[in-house]
Design a protein around this motif. Structure first.
Motif, short mmCIF file in Angstrom:
data_model
loop_
_atom_site.label_atom_id
_atom_site.label_comp_id
_atom_site.label_asym_id
_atom_site.label_seq_id
_atom_site.Cartn_x
_atom_site.Cartn_y
_atom_site.Cartn_z
N GLU A 82 0.81 -1.22 0.00
CA GLU A 82 0.00 0.00 0.00
C GLU A 82 0.84 1.26 0.00
N TYR A 83 2.15 1.15 0.20
CA TYR A 83 3.03 2.31 0.23
C TYR A 83 4.44 1.86 -0.13
N PRO A 84 5.33 2.80 -0.48
CA PRO A 84 6.72 2.41 -0.78
C PRO A 84 7.38 1.74 0.43
N LEU A 85 8.12 0.68 0.17
CA LEU A 85 8.71 -0.11 1.26
C LEU A 85 10.17 0.22 1.53
N TYR A 103 16.20 -9.30 -2.72
CA TYR A 103 15.21 -9.03 -3.76
C TYR A 103 13.91 -8.45 -3.21
N MET A 104 13.21 -7.76 -4.11
CA MET A 104 11.85 -7.28 -3.89
C MET A 104 11.13 -7.49 -5.22
N TYR A 105 10.11 -8.32 -5.20
CA TYR A 105 9.37 -8.67 -6.41
C TYR A 105 8.00 -8.00 -6.36
N PHE A 106 7.61 -7.29 -7.43
CA PHE A 106 6.32 -6.60 -7.48
C PHE A 106 5.45 -7.19 -8.59
N ALA A 140 3.62 -7.46 -3.37
CA ALA A 140 5.08 -7.57 -3.29
C ALA A 140 5.44 -8.89 -2.61
N PHE A 141 6.66 -9.35 -2.87
CA PHE A 141 7.22 -10.53 -2.22
C PHE A 141 8.70 -10.24 -2.05
#
Length: 195
Positions: free
Chosen positions: A117-120, A142-145, A165-166
């Motif tokens: 819901e917001y930048p991580l 990693y950050m997967y969107f 995200a994951f």
């Protein structure tokens, strides 16, 4: 019904499953009025997920779903994207978990995909070098969107999409997410989101 999805370790690389390009060619005249039909598809290779479903045994259709999962039965063939890619589940791996609402008492990781819901970036714990351990701690890679369906508009016949995200990032204690739960799985405590 609240659902959570966890890509299984060992089957993905940094949130991505292996992919292959498949080409189909149909040259018979009665199938193609304009000549040769060439179709190109991108396909996931061996995707594997652990799916969590919060079921209420007092609701008839949810009790029926639970029995179908436990017995390996379905009314229709479950599939991933198209009929040729049937989805299967191992009846022995259908488990019931004790769960509780998650309340962050320290920094944490989310083991499932989650609604973003917001930048991580500002909620990530920065990696640090530990001289006593001789290694980096809180190291993430990693950050997967992805935009995925969260509902269906029956008037427009369209999916409603949400941002997901994951990641393997460790998140700060003050990062706020809705519907996080703690479960115990194979002697590990996991944090998952049901949406």
């Amino acid at each position: 019904m609240p659902v959570g999805i966890e890509p299984l370790e060992g089957f993905h690389e940094k949130g991505n499953f292996s992919k292959a390009i498949i080409k189909y060619t149909n040259t018979v005249g009665y199938a193609n009025s304009d000549g040769t039909l060439i179709i190109t598809e991108q396909t996931l290779i061996n995707p594997a997920y652990r799916c969590y479903v919060m079921l209420d045994d007092t609701i008839e259709y949810q009790a029926k779903l639970k029995q179908n999962l436990l017995n390996g039965e379905s009314v229709y063939l479950p599939y991933l994207g198209k009929n040729e890619f049937s989805a299967w589940w191992n009846m022995k791996s259908v488990l019931e978990y004790d769960y509780s609402l998650f309340s962050a008492k320290s920094d944490f990781k989310i083991n499932s995909i989650f609604v973003r819901e917001y930048p991580l970036h500002d909620r990530k714990i920065r990696p640090k070098y530990s001289p006593s351990l001789g290694t980096m701690i809180n190291q993430s890679s990693y950050m997967y969107f992805e935009r995925l369906p969260i509902g269906f508009d029956e008037k427009l016949y369209q999916y409603e999409l949400g941002e997901f995200a994951f990641t393997d990032w460790t998140l700060k204690q003050d990062a706020v997410f809705e519907d996080l739960y703690t479960i115990k799985s194979l002697d590990k405590i996991k944090v998952i989101q049901l949406f």
